[in-house]
Design an enzyme around this catalytic site. Structure first.
Site, PDB file in Angstrom:
ATOM      1  N   CYS A 106      31.008  17.093 -62.343  1.00  0.00           N
ATOM      2  CA  CYS A 106      30.829  18.446 -61.801  1.00  0.00           C
ATOM      3  C   CYS A 106      31.802  18.703 -60.642  1.00  0.00           C
ATOM      4  O   CYS A 106      31.700  18.058 -59.588  1.00  0.00           O
ATOM      5  CB  CYS A 106      29.374  18.587 -61.346  1.00  0.00           C
ATOM      6  SG  CYS A 106      29.024  20.012 -60.311  1.00  0.00           S
ATOM      7  N   CYS A 153      30.159  19.745 -57.393  1.00  0.00           N
ATOM      8  CA  CYS A 153      29.458  18.587 -56.826  1.00  0.00           C
ATOM      9  C   CYS A 153      30.433  17.713 -56.042  1.00  0.00           C
ATOM     10  O   CYS A 153      30.116  17.247 -54.942  1.00  0.00           O
ATOM     11  CB  CYS A 153      28.803  17.753 -57.922  1.00  0.00           C
ATOM     12  SG  CYS A 153      27.515  18.604 -58.854  1.00  0.00           S
TER      13      CYS A 153
END
Length: 143
Positions: A68, A71
């Protein structure tokens, strides 16, 4: 003087410490490492319930995955912000790719998702990365 139950970030043992506005030293009764270490704990299915149930300070959980992009961008912000809260909040990370059952259990629909737990109960969540100022405001609601 009242006391707090806090989780050691090294051995995950529960420690009862006196409640104060600030701490210059606090060591784990079991492993003797510093309880002031703010490095986020990597939680898994074996320890998440123990962490949430036994912490009197707010537990801030970052649900994330290594693939991600947001992230990856948010991780250093989460780690740096954690440094501001020794024994005021406990920072935890859950890798939802490695632990899909935890992602499902906590109904994580997008990542990153931050969830604040207090006394073992979910108090608030936010989906999406936060900048340092918004993250600090998010956490301060529960300190």
């Amino acid at each position: 003087m009242s006391s707090l139950n806090v989780i050691c970030p090294h051995c995950l043992k529960v420690n009862k410490i006196p409640q104060k506005d600030g701490y210059t030293k606090a060591n784990c009764e079991s492993c003797k490492n510093s309880l002031l270490d703010t490095t986020p704990i990597e939680a898994d299915e074996n320890n998440i319930d123990h962490i949430l149930a036994n912490s009197d300070i707010p537990v801030i959980v970052d649900f994330w995955a290594p693939w991600c992009g947001p992230c990856k961008m948010f991780a250093p912000i989460f780690n740096q912000t954690a440094q501001k809260y020794p024994l005021k909040a406990l920072f935890v990370k859950v890798n939802t790719e490695a632990l899909p059952n935890l992602g499902a259990r906590f109904q994580i629909r997008s990542i990153p998702t931050l969830v604040v737990f207090k006394s073992g109960l979910e108090k608030k969540r936010n989906s999406g990365a936060l900048d340092p100022l918004r993250l600090t405001s998010f956490i301060n609601e529960f300190i």
